[in-house]
Design an enzyme around this catalytic site. Sequence first.
Site, PDB file in Angstrom:
ATOM      1  CG  ASP A 192      36.440  43.162  43.735  1.00 47.51           C
ATOM      2  OD1 ASP A 192      35.991  42.008  43.712  1.00 47.51           O
ATOM      3  OD2 ASP A 192      37.103  43.622  44.696  1.00 47.51           O
ATOM      4  CG  ASP A 233      33.963  40.594  49.279  1.00 49.12           C
ATOM      5  OD1 ASP A 233      33.582  40.576  50.451  1.00 49.12           O
ATOM      6  OD2 ASP A 233      33.418  39.951  48.364  1.00 49.12           O
ATOM      7  CG  ASP A 242      40.030  44.654  46.932  1.00 44.56           C
ATOM      8  OD1 ASP A 242      39.365  43.958  46.139  1.00 44.56           O
ATOM      9  OD2 ASP A 242      40.170  44.382  48.134  1.00 44.56           O
TER      10      ASP A 242
HETATM   11 MG   LIG Z   1      37.969  42.459  46.203  1.00 41.19          MG
END
Ligand SMILES: [Mg+2]
Length: 368
Positions: free
Chosen positions: A133, A135, A326
Amino acid sequence: MVSFIEEKQSKMTAQNVVMSDAINMTITVAVSNSSSMFTTTTAAQKPPVPPGTGFVSLSTKNLLKNLEINGGGGARINAWVESMRASSPTHIKSTPLAADYHSSWILNHPSALDMFEQIIEASKGKQIVMFLDYDGTLSPIVDDPDQAFMSNKMRKTVKKLAKCFPTAIVSGRCRDKVYNFVKLAELYYAGSHGMDIKGPETGSNNKKSDQESILCQPASEFLPMIDEVYQKLVEKTKSTPGAKVENNKFCLSVHYRCVDEKKWSEVAQQVRSVMKEYPMLLLTQGRKVLEIRPTIKWDKGKALEFLLESLGFANCTDVFPVYIGDDRTDEDAFKILRDRGQGFGILVSKSPKETNASYSLQEPKEAS
Ligand SMILES: [Mg+2]
């Protein structure tokens, strides 16, 4: 190589782990995997015990997976705001109960760094495929999403990683935007939550070849609608200081990370008033963001499956996919890995969360 591993081992604690260590760990796994150097040190290791079998549900009781657009009036808005708070903690409470809870969560989702020898053993002889991922995983979460730059150190690490095995960036962002942050042509990119997938550039400078190399865009027909909703949301939210609408091509993000918490209900109402005209679009949420996307059955998990298939690993037993993310949207990919019984997911999070990931890492350091 051995000294590098030893150095990493000495740094391995459950606290203060930064993301670059995590990616470096993965490179260590890969390089060790391709040599016999580690055989003698890992021969006595027990096979890894699949962690994360006991799920937890602290602080997620108010989390609505898909925000309902219609019905409920003020009560519905209150539910939205509760849900926005639950998915966007502004601080971590440090109470004895929280400490106990954190310990038990770590038992179920151990630090990927603490477990790396077991991970090396589990991946031995298999083709690792990396999914990252962007960000909050490769870059810190910052106030202005346009400023979420990754460090040069992280870029170098990802570049090294991609030399060892297929590597894909899977992001909610528009593919072009995430490419401009990462700037590595050798990677696969899955933008718009996996709805816009493109393989590595082939080295041709011909613009037409860029079009031809697109692998998958399952939501193309929604483009005009997404643009229309984008314009409406920009207009609607401009009266709320800090609200920002981001056009991610096949999906939209309404960021409220810079909006005063007292005004979150205002943002919720604005978004809801636009969304009720578009039943073909779905509203979900991430960390301080409301996400709008087509109601097609496509997510980061589907993107992961598509990429594995494209790479020729659809029915392979010797593939070892690793997904690091996240956000709630990464859970779809964690779940696919859990269901396939192949590889594992690593959740980047400072605080315990309900997750399908097997391992955990602390958040990357906030840019100060
Ligand atoms: Mg993320």
